[in-house]
Design an enzyme around this catalytic site. Structure first.
Site, PDB file in Angstrom:
ATOM      1  N   ASN A  13       8.168   8.876   0.729  1.00  0.00           N
ATOM      2  CA  ASN A  13       8.202   9.090  -0.729  1.00  0.00           C
ATOM      3  C   ASN A  13       8.166  10.579  -1.060  1.00  0.00           C
ATOM      4  O   ASN A  13       8.844  11.031  -1.989  1.00  0.00           O
ATOM      5  CB  ASN A  13       7.040   8.349  -1.409  1.00  0.00           C
ATOM      6  CG  ASN A  13       7.343   6.881  -1.556  1.00  0.00           C
ATOM      7  OD1 ASN A  13       8.120   6.477  -2.420  1.00  0.00           O
ATOM      8  ND2 ASN A  13       6.772   6.061  -0.686  1.00  0.00           N
ATOM      9  N   ILE A  89      -9.484   7.835  -5.564  1.00  0.00           N
ATOM     10  CA  ILE A  89      -9.761   9.090  -6.257  1.00  0.00           C
ATOM     11  C   ILE A  89     -11.074   8.920  -7.027  1.00  0.00           C
ATOM     12  O   ILE A  89     -11.295   7.902  -7.682  1.00  0.00           O
ATOM     13  CB  ILE A  89      -8.618   9.418  -7.247  1.00  0.00           C
ATOM     14  CG1 ILE A  89      -7.297   9.604  -6.488  1.00  0.00           C
ATOM     15  CG2 ILE A  89      -8.952  10.636  -8.089  1.00  0.00           C
ATOM     16  CD1 ILE A  89      -7.204  10.832  -5.639  1.00  0.00           C
ATOM     17  N   HIS A 105       2.611   1.896  -5.663  1.00  0.00           N
ATOM     18  CA  HIS A 105       2.028   0.796  -4.887  1.00  0.00           C
ATOM     19  C   HIS A 105       3.128  -0.226  -4.593  1.00  0.00           C
ATOM     20  O   HIS A 105       3.896  -0.591  -5.489  1.00  0.00           O
ATOM     21  CB  HIS A 105       0.895   0.151  -5.679  1.00  0.00           C
ATOM     22  CG  HIS A 105       0.203  -0.927  -4.905  1.00  0.00           C
ATOM     23  ND1 HIS A 105      -0.704  -0.654  -3.907  1.00  0.00           N
ATOM     24  CD2 HIS A 105       0.319  -2.279  -4.958  1.00  0.00           C
ATOM     25  CE1 HIS A 105      -1.117  -1.793  -3.381  1.00  0.00           C
ATOM     26  NE2 HIS A 105      -0.517  -2.792  -3.994  1.00  0.00           N
TER      27      HIS A 105
HETATM   28  C1  GRF Z   1       4.301   3.431   0.360  1.00  0.00           C
HETATM   29  O1  GRF Z   1       4.688   2.109   0.643  1.00  0.00           O
HETATM   30  C2  GRF Z   1       3.474   3.485  -0.888  1.00  0.00           C
HETATM   31  O2  GRF Z   1       3.820   2.512  -1.826  1.00  0.00           O
HETATM   32  C3  GRF Z   1       2.090   3.219  -0.377  1.00  0.00           C
HETATM   33  O3  GRF Z   1       2.034   3.893   0.857  1.00  0.00           O
HETATM   34  C4  GRF Z   1       3.350   3.962   1.420  1.00  0.00           C
HETATM   35  C5  GRF Z   1       3.609   5.402   1.767  1.00  0.00           C
HETATM   36  O4  GRF Z   1       4.778   5.554   2.512  1.00  0.00           O
HETATM   37  N1  GRF Z   1       1.090   3.643  -1.327  1.00  0.00           N
HETATM   38  P1  GRF Z   1       5.361   7.010   2.811  1.00  0.00           P
HETATM   39  O5  GRF Z   1       4.284   7.794   3.536  1.00  0.00           O
HETATM   40  O6  GRF Z   1       5.744   7.633   1.510  1.00  0.00           O
HETATM   41  O7  GRF Z   1       6.548   6.774   3.695  1.00  0.00           O
END
Ligand code: GRF
Length: 182
Positions: A13, A89, A105
């Site tokens: 992400n 947090i 999420h």
């Molecule tokens: C994602 O699936 C997000 O929704 C969750 O943790 C994961 C993180 O994945 N909170 P990345 O590290 O961004 O690949």
């Protein structure tokens, strides 16, 4: 808008947000509580100021959070983006950045909060799951919802995971762009 990204894991992400090269958005800080997380290397390779420390380096959780507040203030971040940051947090950061911390999420909240949301949805056999971007409050995955994106159930868990991550990489940059526009 100056953005600080907090992540504990692989950083897909983080990468999607950086690659989106959003107008009026600058990623000014990458923070990880896991010094060996993939995201740390990704951020350093992009020359984004990168900080790592762990609660274990502090006597109390409060002291850890206060260090986070100092770090984010020093970076003059306007928005804190949690992208796979695997910690709740707490007070000091919420008080310092009211309404300015968001999380993604991998479920349609309020369904399947907490860990392994994709696996939870898969095991429950729901027809549709998805992703949620929400403001962060003191609870686990409970803050006000900003945006959701549905994803159809798949017959294999790995396909569902891939579809969810793809949806995340689309929706998170979009929401951040929207927030930057006010
Ligand atoms: C994602 O699936 C997000 O929704 C969750 O943790 C994961 C993180 O994945 N909170 P990345 O590290 O961004 O690949």
């Amino acid at each position: 808008m100056r953005v600080a990204i907090f992540a504990s894991g692989t950083g897909s992400n983080f990468t999607a947000i950086c690659d989106a090269a959003l107008e009026d958005v600058e990623v000014v800080l990458a923070f990880s509580d896991q010094p060996t997380a993939g995201v740390v290397d990704l951020a350093r390779r992009r020359d984004i100021p990168t900080v790592t420390f762990s609660p274990r380096n502090f006597d109390t959780r409060l002291a850890y959070e206060e260090a986070l507040v100092g770090m984010v203030r020093q970076a003059r971040a306007d928005l804190i983006v949690l992208a796979g940051y695997m910690r709740i947090i707490q007070g000091p950061l919420l008080a310092a950045y009211p309404g300015a911390i968001v999380n993604i999420h991998p479920s349609l909240l309020p369904a399947f909060p907490g860990k392994d949301a994709i696996g939870q949805a898969f095991s429950a056999g729901v027809e549709t799951t998805g992703v949620t971007v929400h403001y962060v409050d003191a609870g686990m995955d409970t803050g006000p919802i900003i945006a959701q994106h549905p994803v159809a159930m798949c017959s294999e868990l790995k396909d569902l995971e891939a579809a969810i991550h793809q949806a995340e990489h689309t929706i998170y940059p979009q929401v951040i762009a929207q927030l930057a526009k006010g």
